[in-house]
Write a protein that holds these residues in place. Sequence first.
Motif, short mmCIF file in Angstrom:
data_model
loop_
_atom_site.label_atom_id
_atom_site.label_comp_id
_atom_site.label_asym_id
_atom_site.label_seq_id
_atom_site.Cartn_x
_atom_site.Cartn_y
_atom_site.Cartn_z
N CYS A 120 39.55 91.10 64.21
CA CYS A 120 39.60 89.73 63.70
C CYS A 120 38.35 89.42 62.88
CB CYS A 120 39.73 88.76 64.88
SG CYS A 120 39.95 87.06 64.41
N ASP A 121 38.52 88.97 61.64
CA ASP A 121 37.41 88.63 60.75
C ASP A 121 37.70 87.26 60.14
OD1 ASP A 121 36.21 91.44 60.79
OD2 ASP A 121 38.20 91.82 59.95
N PHE A 122 36.80 86.30 60.30
CA PHE A 122 37.07 84.96 59.79
C PHE A 122 35.77 84.18 59.61
CE2 PHE A 122 36.72 84.46 64.31
CZ PHE A 122 36.21 83.19 64.52
N GLY A 123 35.89 82.98 59.02
CA GLY A 123 34.75 82.07 58.91
C GLY A 123 33.71 82.51 57.89
N LEU A 124 34.14 83.02 56.73
CA LEU A 124 33.18 83.45 55.71
C LEU A 124 32.49 82.24 55.10
CD1 LEU A 124 32.38 86.17 54.22
CD2 LEU A 124 33.86 85.36 52.39
N MET A 125 31.16 82.20 55.19
CA MET A 125 30.38 81.07 54.72
C MET A 125 29.16 81.54 53.93
SD MET A 125 31.67 78.15 55.58
CE MET A 125 33.02 77.60 56.64
N PRO A 126 28.81 80.86 52.82
CA PRO A 126 27.61 81.23 52.07
C PRO A 126 26.36 81.17 52.94
CG PRO A 126 28.95 79.68 50.83
CD PRO A 126 29.53 79.73 52.20
N ALA A 127 25.48 82.15 52.79
CA ALA A 127 24.24 82.21 53.57
C ALA A 127 23.07 82.44 52.62
CB ALA A 127 24.33 83.30 54.64
N PHE A 130 22.16 84.51 48.44
CA PHE A 130 23.49 84.70 47.86
C PHE A 130 24.43 85.47 48.78
CE2 PHE A 130 20.39 84.88 44.28
CZ PHE A 130 20.70 83.66 43.70
N GLY A 131 24.05 85.65 50.05
CA GLY A 131 24.88 86.41 50.97
C GLY A 131 25.89 85.54 51.70
N TYR A 132 26.51 86.13 52.71
CA TYR A 132 27.56 85.44 53.46
C TYR A 132 27.47 85.77 54.95
CZ TYR A 132 29.71 84.50 48.94
OH TYR A 132 29.94 84.07 47.66
N PHE A 133 27.77 84.77 55.78
CA PHE A 133 28.00 84.95 57.21
C PHE A 133 29.50 85.04 57.45
CE2 PHE A 133 23.97 82.42 58.30
CZ PHE A 133 23.26 83.56 58.62
N PHE A 134 29.92 85.74 58.49
CA PHE A 134 31.27 85.62 58.99
C PHE A 134 31.29 86.08 60.45
CE2 PHE A 134 31.08 89.92 57.30
CZ PHE A 134 31.81 90.69 58.18
N ALA A 135 32.35 85.73 61.16
CA ALA A 135 32.51 86.10 62.56
C ALA A 135 33.53 87.22 62.68
CB ALA A 135 32.95 84.90 63.39
N SER A 136 33.30 88.14 63.61
CA SER A 136 34.22 89.26 63.80
C SER A 136 34.10 89.81 65.21
CB SER A 136 33.92 90.37 62.78
OG SER A 136 34.75 91.49 63.01
N ASP A 137 35.22 90.33 65.73
CA ASP A 137 35.18 91.04 67.01
C ASP A 137 35.36 92.54 66.80
OD1 ASP A 137 37.85 91.15 66.37
OD2 ASP A 137 38.59 90.39 68.29
N ARG A 138 34.90 93.01 65.64
CA ARG A 138 34.94 94.45 65.34
C ARG A 138 33.98 95.20 66.25
NH1 ARG A 138 33.13 94.80 59.28
NH2 ARG A 138 34.51 92.99 59.20
N PRO A 155 35.83 93.56 71.53
CA PRO A 155 34.48 93.06 71.80
C PRO A 155 34.40 91.55 71.59
CG PRO A 155 34.37 95.02 70.43
CD PRO A 155 35.82 94.62 70.50
N TYR A 156 33.37 90.93 72.17
CA TYR A 156 33.15 89.51 71.93
C TYR A 156 32.81 89.29 70.46
CZ TYR A 156 33.11 88.56 76.94
OH TYR A 156 33.47 88.42 78.25
N LEU A 157 33.13 88.10 69.95
CA LEU A 157 32.83 87.76 68.57
C LEU A 157 31.33 87.79 68.32
CD1 LEU A 157 35.23 84.70 68.19
CD2 LEU A 157 35.43 86.86 66.93
N LYS A 158 30.94 88.32 67.17
CA LYS A 158 29.54 88.35 66.75
C LYS A 158 29.44 87.79 65.33
CE LYS A 158 27.72 90.47 70.37
NZ LYS A 158 28.82 90.24 71.30
N ASP A 216 39.66 79.79 77.65
CA ASP A 216 39.56 80.59 76.43
C ASP A 216 38.97 79.77 75.31
OD1 ASP A 216 41.98 82.02 74.12
OD2 ASP A 216 39.83 82.31 74.35
N PRO A 217 37.73 80.05 74.90
CA PRO A 217 37.06 79.21 73.91
C PRO A 217 37.67 79.30 72.53
CG PRO A 217 35.78 81.18 74.32
CD PRO A 217 36.89 81.18 75.33
N THR A 218 38.54 80.29 72.30
CA THR A 218 39.16 80.38 70.98
C THR A 218 40.47 79.60 70.91
OG1 THR A 218 40.33 82.42 71.55
CG2 THR A 218 38.13 82.64 70.60
N SER A 219 40.95 79.10 72.04
CA SER A 219 42.22 78.37 72.01
C SER A 219 42.09 76.94 72.51
CB SER A 219 43.26 79.09 72.89
OG SER A 219 42.96 78.92 74.25
N TRP A 220 41.02 76.58 73.18
CA TRP A 220 40.85 75.25 73.77
C TRP A 220 42.04 74.92 74.67
CZ3 TRP A 220 36.54 72.23 72.00
CH2 TRP A 220 35.84 72.80 70.95
N TRP A 221 42.52 75.89 75.37
CA TRP A 221 43.68 75.74 76.25
C TRP A 221 43.24 74.99 77.49
CZ3 TRP A 221 45.59 79.40 80.38
CH2 TRP A 221 46.93 79.18 80.68
#
Length: 329
Positions: A120-127, A130-138, A155-158, A216-221
């Motif tokens: 899972c790769d998501f949340g690409l944001m300018p950093a 000129f770089g970028y942050f994003f979150a991934s559980d790779r 793995p947990y998201l980093k 589950d913090p990714t679903s707010w269930w």
Amino acid sequence: AIDLYKGHFKVVAPKISDMRNLAECYIQVNNTKDALEWMGKIASSDSSTADDIIKYAKLLKTEGQYDEAITQYKRYKASTPSKSAEVDQLVQACEKSKEWIANPRKIDITNVTYLNSANCDFGLMPANNFGYFFASDRNVISETPEKNYGWTGNPYLKIFYISGNENKEPTGNVKAVNDLNFNYHNGPAIYNEKQQITYFTRTNMVRVKKKPVNPDPTSWWERSTTTDYTNRLEIYSAQYANNQWTDIKPFPYNKPEEYSVGHPAISSDGQIMYFVSDVPGGFGETDIYYCKKEFNTWSTPKNAGSTINTAGREFFPFLDENGTLYFSS
């Protein structure tokens, strides 16, 4: 549980309670296609309930079967008049979706293959730079093996970073931002270039006394599967100086023992923060809140109001350079 139910049904005709359980299992792993198949069988049976019908209707809507979803919503409305206003909104959402599909905006979409992984790769944001942050559980190579997240098996998201050039095109290698990452989920992150501060979400495992809780913090269930611990979201900030992240500190309105606070969004001048929380007293399951920076201190958060927030869940706010707020709902 899915495998056990399917094996059981090979030798025993499923009871409607078993079919409900199997459908719920599929929903929990986001397999809406197979959940829809089983909820369809339940909704067409003489033993179906109003709760079965509304769940079936929502699955139809999720799968883009809007006409049949509208039929089932109206069926639910006839059996549950007290929910008429809510159902009318859901029917309107289906009608709007049909309109948008019939008149699509012309947008070309390309997979950014050198950034994406099998996970899972998501949340690409300018950093910074000129770089970028994003979150991934790779999977990442680290000195100590990471414990996988039980909900997904990954793995947990980093938080990861990739550098960019002056044209804001990502270049170089993807690297984990180890200074920001903690034991559990981390990210998404957003960066304020003027102040060189990043704000990001971090998961904290806490012992809880009240139920229901959010496992589950990714679903707010809202339902709990544990008796002692749950995962709650917190916002943290960090200052970038001398090519490193320093002054990592929690947002003053974090309160993980009672509720989650996460998904920060920052105005271009760094003076307004929007975020998501399930703090009691909102309009729905999760609402968007905001606060202002006054003399370098964040003011008491305020609910963004009923124009934005609904009885459902609002997520992932983002402010563009002009101050326009975007969010998921």
